[in-house]
Design a protein around this motif. Structure first.
Motif, PDB file in Angstrom:
ATOM      1  N   ASP A 190       0.863  -1.200  -0.048  1.00 51.29           N
ATOM      2  CA  ASP A 190      -0.030  -0.114  -0.068  1.00 51.29           C
ATOM      3  C   ASP A 190       0.821   1.304   0.093  1.00 51.29           C
ATOM      4  N   ASN A 192      -0.177   4.266  -0.222  1.00 52.70           N
ATOM      5  CA  ASN A 192      -1.049   5.476   0.402  1.00 52.70           C
ATOM      6  C   ASN A 192      -0.648   6.614  -0.515  1.00 52.70           C
ATOM      7  N   ASP A 243      -8.083   3.010  -3.102  1.00 52.70           N
ATOM      8  CA  ASP A 243      -8.557   3.181  -1.593  1.00 52.70           C
ATOM      9  C   ASP A 243      -8.886   4.738  -1.637  1.00 52.70           C
ATOM     10  N   GLU A 244      -7.960   5.605  -1.381  1.00 53.73           N
ATOM     11  CA  GLU A 244      -8.407   7.043  -1.196  1.00 53.73           C
ATOM     12  C   GLU A 244      -9.316   7.515  -2.240  1.00 53.73           C
ATOM     13  N   ASN A 265     -11.290  -0.953  -2.466  1.00 50.24           N
ATOM     14  CA  ASN A 265     -10.907  -0.990  -1.169  1.00 50.24           C
ATOM     15  C   ASN A 265     -12.183  -0.296  -0.389  1.00 50.24           C
ATOM     16  N   LYS A 267     -14.203   1.149   2.766  1.00 50.21           N
ATOM     17  CA  LYS A 267     -14.032   1.389   4.047  1.00 50.21           C
ATOM     18  C   LYS A 267     -15.276   2.112   4.300  1.00 50.21           C
TER      19      LYS A 267
HETATM   20 MG    MG Z   1      -4.944   2.055   1.928  1.00 50.63          MG
END
Ligand code: MG
Ligand SMILES: C[C@H](N)C(=O)N[C@@H](CCC(=O)O)C(=O)O
Length: 362
Positions: A190, A192, A243-244, A265, A267
Motif C-alpha cells: 500500500d 498510500n 483506496d483513497e 477497497n 471502508k
Molecule cells: Mg490503503
C-alpha cells in the motif's frame, strides 16, 4: 423502536507499536463513540476515527456534524422506517463520511436488534469467518523484515506492507521481506498515494522483474489522479486496488466505467457507513470487480460492522481489518471475535456489542 437520544463519547486506546504510512504516524486510536438510545431500551453503538489526512474528518468535525446536523434530523424517527432514516442521515450534511458512518453503524446495530438477528445474516449471510492481513508499517528494511517474521509467527499468512516514501528504498524493503518470509506468504503493498504515476509503473515493473510476487498494489498515486491510476493499471501486471480515490458510490462508478483500477477497497469511514457501501458492492458485482474491505485505525465497534459486511458478501474477497489487533487493549465487550488473523462474527443480534469500557462522554 423510536430514537430518543444520540449521545457521544471518546475512547483512547494505545497501539502496540506506532503505525506508520506514507501519510502519517499514529501511536493510539482516538475515536468518537456514538450511542443511540430508543424508547424500547435498545441501544445502538457506532464509532468513528478522525483520519484527517484521508477523510478530512477531525475529532471536532465529527462531533459538530453529529450534534448540529445529524442528531436533530434523526431524533424521534422510528428504526422501522430505515430507508427514510438513511436518506435523512445522508442528506443532513454533505461529506463528513466518518460522522455518518458512526451513526449508520449504530443504526444497523439497532436494525439487527429489531429483527433479533445478526446484521451479516440480514445482508446476505455468506460466511461466518474471515481472515485478515496484518499491516507492516513503513520503516527501514531491517525493521520491516523483523516485523514480518513476527507476524508470520503469529499465524498471519498475508502481509500488507506500507511503502510510498522512497521508491528505490521500497524495492529494497520488499526484497528484504520476500527473502525473509519465503514464497508461501502473500504480500500486498500500500503506497498510500506516495508515488508519481510513472514512478509507480517503474517501481512495480521492477518488483515484477525481481520476482517479488506482489499480490496487489493499493493506491499507488494521489487520490484525485484518476488518469494516473489508470496509467498504472494499464501498464503493470500487478493488480491495482483503489483506496483513497473511492469514497462515494459515484467515485466507484467513475473507476469502474473507466477501468481505472482492478479492485476497490471499501471502508465504512469513506462510504459513510454500510448503506452506501452496499451500493458499491452491487456495482462491483455488476462489473465483476472484487473488493477489499479495509479500516482506518479503529477499535472493535466500527470494525465489527465491517466484519459483518464482509461476512455477508461474496464479492468481498480481501480483508484488511487489523485495527483491533494493532491495539494494545480491547475496551469493547461483545462484537466480532478476533484471534490474530481469524475473525468470527458474533451471533448476537445487531452487531452484538454489549459494552464499551472507558468512554468519556462529551
Ligand atoms: Mg490503503
Ligand atoms: C489499518 C489498515 N490496515 C490500513 O492500513 N488502513 C489505511 C490507513 C489507515 C490510517 O491511516 O488510519 C489504508 O490506507 O489502507
Amino acid at each position: 423502536m423510536k430514537i430518543t437520544d444520540i449521545k457521544l463519547g471518546r475512547i483512547s486506546v494505545p497501539l502496540k507499536t506506532p503505525f506508520k504510512t506514507a501519510l502519517r504516524t499514529v501511536k493510539s486510536v482516538e475515536d468518537i463513540i456514538v450511542i443511540i438510545e430508543t424508547d424500547t431500551g435498545n441501544i445502538g453503538y457506532g464509532e468513528a476515527p478522525p483520519t484527517g489526512v484521508i477523510t478530512g474528518d477531525t475529532t471536532g468535525g465529527i462531533i459538530g456534524a453529529i450534534k448540529d446536523h445529524i442528531r436533530p434530523s434523526l431524533i424521534g424517527m422510528d428504526v422501522e422506517n430505515f430507508e427514510e432514516i438513511m436518506i435523512r442521515l445522508h442528506s443532513s450534511v454533505v461529506k463528513n463520511t466518518s460522522a455518518k458512518a458512526a451513526v449508520d453503524i449504530a443504526l444497523y446495530d439497532l436494525y439487527g436488534q429489531m429483527f433479533n438477528a445478526p446484521v451479516y445474516k440480514l445482508l446476505g449471510g455468506y460466511r461466518k469467518e474471515i481472515t485478515t492481513d496484518i499491516t507492516i508499517s513503513v520503516n527501514d528494511p531491517e525493521e520491516m523484515e523483523r516485523d514480518s517474521i513476527n507476524a508470520i509467527k503469529l499465524g498471519y499468512e498475508t502481509l500488507k506492507v506500507k511503502v510510498g516514501k522512497d521508491s528505490n528504498l521500497d524495492i529494497k524493503r520488499l526484497k528484504a521481506i520476500r527473502n525473509a518470509v519465503g514464497k508461501d506468504i502473500n504480500i500486498r503493498i500500500d503506497a498510500n498515494q506516495g508515488w508519481k504515476p510513472k514512478e509507480a509503473v517503474y517501481t512495480l515493473r521492477k518488483m515484477e522483474d525481481l520476482g517479488l510476487d506482489i499480490e496487489l498494489v493499493e493506491q499507488p498515486v494521489l487520490a484525485h489522479d484518476i488518469e494516473g491510476m489508470k496509467l498504472v493499471t494499464d501498464n503493470v501486471n500487478i493488480p491495482v486496488l483503489v483506496d483513497e480515490s473511492v469514497f462515494s458510490p459515484r467515485d466507484a462508478m467513475t473507476i469502474l466505467q473507466n477501468r481505472a483500477a482492478d479492485l476497490i477497497n471499501l471502508k465504512l469511514m469513506k462510504t459513510g457507513g454500510v448503506y452506501n457501501a452496499l451500493k458499491i458492492v452491487s456495482m462491483a458485482e455488476i462489473y465483476g470487480v472484487e473488493c477489499m474491505i479495509g479500516c482506518m485505525l479503529e477499535a472493535k465497534v466500527s470494525v465489527t460492522a465491517a466484519v459483518h459486511l464482509a461476512a455477508a458478501k461474496k464479492i468481498i474477497t480481501k480483508i484488511d481489518l487489523d485495527g483491533p489487533v494493532l491495539c494494545s487493549e480491547d475496551p469493547v465487550t461483545g462484537g466480532a471475535v478476533f484471534n490474530n488473523s481469524k475473525i468470527t462474527v458474533n451471533e448476537g443480534s445487531g452487531f452484538g456489542i454489549k459494552d464499551i469500557e472507558g468512554i468519556k462522554y462529551i
